[in-house]
Design a protein around this motif. Sequence first.
Motif, PDB file in Angstrom:
ATOM      1  N   GLY A 115     -21.371  17.751  -5.312  1.00 25.51           N
ATOM      2  CA  GLY A 115     -21.252  19.178  -5.559  1.00 25.51           C
ATOM      3  C   GLY A 115     -19.943  19.539  -6.241  1.00 25.51           C
ATOM      4  N   THR A 116     -18.866  18.944  -5.779  1.00 25.61           N
ATOM      5  CA  THR A 116     -17.562  19.194  -6.388  1.00 25.61           C
ATOM      6  C   THR A 116     -17.539  18.706  -7.831  1.00 25.61           C
ATOM      7  OG1 THR A 116     -16.445  19.062  -4.262  1.00 25.61           O
ATOM      8  CG2 THR A 116     -15.083  18.710  -6.219  1.00 25.61           C
ATOM      9  N   VAL A 117     -18.083  17.525  -8.058  1.00 26.58           N
ATOM     10  CA  VAL A 117     -18.096  16.965  -9.411  1.00 26.58           C
ATOM     11  C   VAL A 117     -18.923  17.846 -10.349  1.00 26.58           C
ATOM     12  CG1 VAL A 117     -18.908  15.017 -10.814  1.00 26.58           C
ATOM     13  CG2 VAL A 117     -17.611  14.600  -8.714  1.00 26.58           C
ATOM     14  N   ARG A 118     -20.082  18.281  -9.882  1.00 28.57           N
ATOM     15  CA  ARG A 118     -20.918  19.149 -10.725  1.00 28.57           C
ATOM     16  C   ARG A 118     -20.181  20.434 -11.075  1.00 28.57           C
ATOM     17  NH1 ARG A 118     -26.497  17.911  -7.698  1.00 28.57           N
ATOM     18  NH2 ARG A 118     -27.151  16.217  -9.069  1.00 28.57           N
ATOM     19  N   SER A 119     -19.543  21.017 -10.103  1.00 27.31           N
ATOM     20  CA  SER A 119     -18.808  22.258 -10.317  1.00 27.31           C
ATOM     21  C   SER A 119     -17.659  22.050 -11.300  1.00 27.31           C
ATOM     22  CB  SER A 119     -18.279  22.764  -8.976  1.00 27.31           C
ATOM     23  OG  SER A 119     -17.387  23.820  -9.156  1.00 27.31           O
ATOM     24  N   SER A 150     -16.646  22.871 -16.082  1.00 24.87           N
ATOM     25  CA  SER A 150     -15.485  23.569 -16.645  1.00 24.87           C
ATOM     26  C   SER A 150     -14.541  22.645 -17.414  1.00 24.87           C
ATOM     27  CB  SER A 150     -14.725  24.282 -15.525  1.00 24.87           C
ATOM     28  OG  SER A 150     -14.188  23.333 -14.633  1.00 24.87           O
ATOM     29  N   ILE A 151     -14.931  21.407 -17.626  1.00 26.87           N
ATOM     30  CA  ILE A 151     -14.063  20.481 -18.364  1.00 26.87           C
ATOM     31  C   ILE A 151     -14.026  20.882 -19.839  1.00 26.87           C
ATOM     32  CG2 ILE A 151     -13.796  18.109 -19.200  1.00 26.87           C
ATOM     33  CD1 ILE A 151     -14.901  17.154 -16.540  1.00 26.87           C
ATOM     34  N   SER A 152     -12.816  21.099 -20.319  1.00 27.78           N
ATOM     35  CA  SER A 152     -12.680  21.450 -21.734  1.00 27.78           C
ATOM     36  C   SER A 152     -11.526  20.700 -22.396  1.00 27.78           C
ATOM     37  CB  SER A 152     -12.486  22.962 -21.890  1.00 27.78           C
ATOM     38  OG  SER A 152     -11.322  23.365 -21.216  1.00 27.78           O
ATOM     39  N   THR A 153     -10.796  19.918 -21.587  1.00 29.89           N
ATOM     40  CA  THR A 153      -9.671  19.154 -22.134  1.00 29.89           C
ATOM     41  C   THR A 153      -9.693  17.735 -21.582  1.00 29.89           C
ATOM     42  OG1 THR A 153      -8.173  19.702 -20.317  1.00 29.89           O
ATOM     43  CG2 THR A 153      -8.234  21.253 -22.197  1.00 29.89           C
ATOM     44  N   ALA A 154      -8.989  16.879 -22.259  1.00 27.07           N
ATOM     45  CA  ALA A 154      -8.862  15.499 -21.787  1.00 27.07           C
ATOM     46  C   ALA A 154      -8.182  15.462 -20.420  1.00 27.07           C
ATOM     47  CB  ALA A 154      -8.087  14.655 -22.792  1.00 27.07           C
ATOM     48  N   GLU A 155      -7.205  16.328 -20.226  1.00 23.37           N
ATOM     49  CA  GLU A 155      -6.487  16.359 -18.953  1.00 23.37           C
ATOM     50  C   GLU A 155      -7.436  16.706 -17.806  1.00 23.37           C
ATOM     51  OE1 GLU A 155      -5.333  18.049 -21.716  1.00 23.37           O
ATOM     52  OE2 GLU A 155      -3.802  16.554 -22.207  1.00 23.37           O
ATOM     53  N   ALA A 156      -8.323  17.660 -18.038  1.00 27.84           N
ATOM     54  CA  ALA A 156      -9.295  18.035 -17.007  1.00 27.84           C
ATOM     55  C   ALA A 156     -10.251  16.881 -16.725  1.00 27.84           C
ATOM     56  CB  ALA A 156     -10.063  19.279 -17.435  1.00 27.84           C
ATOM     57  N   TRP A 209      -9.549  13.673 -17.004  1.00 26.91           N
ATOM     58  CA  TRP A 209      -8.835  12.644 -16.235  1.00 26.91           C
ATOM     59  C   TRP A 209      -8.571  13.099 -14.800  1.00 26.91           C
ATOM     60  CZ3 TRP A 209     -10.780   9.410 -18.864  1.00 26.91           C
ATOM     61  CH2 TRP A 209     -10.604   9.237 -20.227  1.00 26.91           C
ATOM     62  N   ARG A 210      -8.390  14.405 -14.600  1.00 22.46           N
ATOM     63  CA  ARG A 210      -8.258  14.927 -13.221  1.00 22.46           C
ATOM     64  C   ARG A 210      -9.535  14.676 -12.436  1.00 22.46           C
ATOM     65  NH1 ARG A 210      -5.469  19.164 -15.460  1.00 22.46           N
ATOM     66  NH2 ARG A 210      -7.334  20.476 -15.546  1.00 22.46           N
ATOM     67  N   LEU A 211     -10.672  14.880 -13.094  1.00 20.41           N
ATOM     68  CA  LEU A 211     -11.954  14.613 -12.430  1.00 20.41           C
ATOM     69  C   LEU A 211     -12.090  13.123 -12.128  1.00 20.41           C
ATOM     70  CD1 LEU A 211     -14.623  15.641 -11.334  1.00 20.41           C
ATOM     71  CD2 LEU A 211     -15.578  15.421 -13.642  1.00 20.41           C
ATOM     72  N   HIS A 212     -11.675  12.303 -13.057  1.00 22.08           N
ATOM     73  CA  HIS A 212     -11.691  10.855 -12.833  1.00 22.08           C
ATOM     74  C   HIS A 212     -10.807  10.485 -11.642  1.00 22.08           C
ATOM     75  CE1 HIS A 212      -9.944   6.828 -13.351  1.00 22.08           C
ATOM     76  NE2 HIS A 212     -11.181   6.493 -13.686  1.00 22.08           N
ATOM     77  N   ASP A 213      -9.614  11.074 -11.587  1.00 17.74           N
ATOM     78  CA  ASP A 213      -8.695  10.793 -10.478  1.00 17.74           C
ATOM     79  C   ASP A 213      -9.296  11.255  -9.152  1.00 17.74           C
ATOM     80  OD1 ASP A 213      -6.953   9.737 -12.315  1.00 17.74           O
ATOM     81  OD2 ASP A 213      -5.625  11.496 -12.344  1.00 17.74           O
TER      82      ASP A 213
END
Length: 109
Positions: A34-38, A42-48, A50-54
Amino acid sequence: MVESALITWSDSEQAIAEAAFSCAYGRAVQSVIGTVRSEADSISTAEALWRLHDYLSTQRHVMEGRFDFRLDGILFVFASLVKDNLLELQELDGLDADKLSKIKAMSRF
């Protein structure tokens, strides 16, 4: 019957413990999904990205450490899962009263 660190587990208790453990694991996985889907929406940048990956890497590490089904430590695992609302005490009905009271007491801390 299995004996673990001076705690004896009947076959039926072990089956109850395994089923409850499996349910809690499923709930934890669904929470991460659920968290990953949410977050993914909203991912629009490489940083976002990599945050999801982390986040996923951290969750995998946490879950692999937390969801360890060994009877010698399962009462502590169950207490933690109850405390975090991933498991209901009623899902452990059928365990002897001593095990249930230990889980209930430890889940308060």
